[in-house]
Scaffold this motif. Structure first.
Motif, PDB file in Angstrom:
ATOM      1  N   GLU A  43      -0.700   4.148   0.903  1.00 37.10           N
ATOM      2  CA  GLU A  43      -1.449   5.058   1.766  1.00 37.10           C
ATOM      3  C   GLU A  43      -0.522   5.700   2.796  1.00 37.10           C
ATOM      4  O   GLU A  43       0.432   5.082   3.274  1.00 37.10           O
ATOM      5  N   ALA A  58      -3.076   2.112   5.430  1.00 37.12           N
ATOM      6  CA  ALA A  58      -2.028   1.377   4.724  1.00 37.12           C
ATOM      7  C   ALA A  58      -2.003  -0.094   5.152  1.00 37.12           C
ATOM      8  O   ALA A  58      -1.917  -1.000   4.321  1.00 37.12           O
ATOM      9  N   SER A  68       0.836  -1.191   0.000  1.00 37.53           N
ATOM     10  CA  SER A  68       0.000   0.000   0.000  1.00 37.53           C
ATOM     11  C   SER A  68       0.875   1.246   0.000  1.00 37.53           C
ATOM     12  O   SER A  68       1.956   1.250   0.610  1.00 37.53           O
ATOM     13  N   GLU A 120      -5.081  -1.988   3.751  1.00 34.01           N
ATOM     14  CA  GLU A 120      -4.973  -2.270   2.319  1.00 34.01           C
ATOM     15  C   GLU A 120      -3.951  -3.375   2.049  1.00 34.01           C
ATOM     16  O   GLU A 120      -4.194  -4.285   1.245  1.00 34.01           O
TER      17      GLU A 120
END
Length: 240
Positions: free
Chosen positions: A115, A121, A113, A124
């Motif tokens: 993010e 994060a 991820s 994901e």
């Protein structure tokens, strides 16, 4: 194209894992991952537990009350973990599954991820890694690959097995681990890992080549296990 090739590779390699995974009914998920400071930080442990439950496993935390057969023999369970392989730019998580003796039987593709916030994060990356677990198509086979022989409770009219007695005078130092102790000799080398059961002073025991039970008899600690179809009762010198 690259994603398709990765999924194809996963499906092929997963065929080798599936048979051994299907032979286990239980899986234990840690209440806290080593790379996080708190139990169930960001709800990741609960999400991991839920993920395996959705696949059909019976899932427990180490501190949960376990089924009797699992409490007496921790090798009837697999052990899951989530490993953090993140760097400064990318959050990356991998799901692993090991047997009780630490043998790896499954490693997921790395979930990634970009993010910026930790929680988003991790969610994901874990969701992406969990796709590998889904591809296994787990289904409990109803049998166990664990061929551990243990002395069964004595029924009415049935005689208990007569063990071969062994004295082991070497000092073993008990070091706390999750739900038990590792017994270390003076080398130091881990000789045995013992795990708590519902009975006081009674543990399941696992080593490289022996599985059995450790319990207190009077003032002595006894390790009982089968070796070449013979019950062995080994007196241990444990220093708690």
């Amino acid at each position: 194209m690259k994603k398709t090739l990765l999924l194809f590779a996963l499906l092929i390699s997963g065929l080798g894992f599936a048979q051994s995974l299907n032979d286990y009914q239980y899986i234990i998920v840690p209440a806290k991952f080593e790379w996080l400071k708190e139990e169930n930080k960001f709800n990741l442990n609960a999400l991991t537990k839920m993920m395996f439950e959705k696949q059909g496993f019976q899932v427990f935390y180490p501190t949960d009350k376990l089924p009797d057969e699992l409490a007496l023999d921790r090798c009837k369970s697999l052990y899951a973990n989530v490993e953090n392989e993140s760097n400064l730019l990318t959050t990356a998580l991998t799901i692993t599954i090991n047997t009780c003796d630490g043998k790896n039987v499954f490693t997921s593709l790395k979930g990634k991820s970009k993010e910026k916030t930790y929680q988003k994060a991790y969610y994901e990356a874990l969701r992406e890694a969990s796709q590998s677990v889904k591809q296994i198509n787990y289904k409990y086979s109803g049998k166990s690959t664990v061929a551990v022989k243990q002395s069964a409770p004595v029924a009415a009219g049935q005689q208990a097995a007569t063990p071969v007695t062994v004295n082991n005078d070497n000092a073993l130092f008990a070091q706390p681990i999750a739900n038990g102790y590792q017994l270390v000799d003076s080398t130091p080398m881990i000789v045995l890992k013992i795990y708590k059961t519902s009975q006081q002073d009674s543990y399941t025991a696992v080593s490289e080549n022996k599985n059995g039970v450790v319990f207190k008899r009077g003032n002595d600690w006894i390790f009982e296990y089968y070796q070449n179809d013979k019950l062995v009762s080994e007196k241990l010198n444990i220093k708690f």
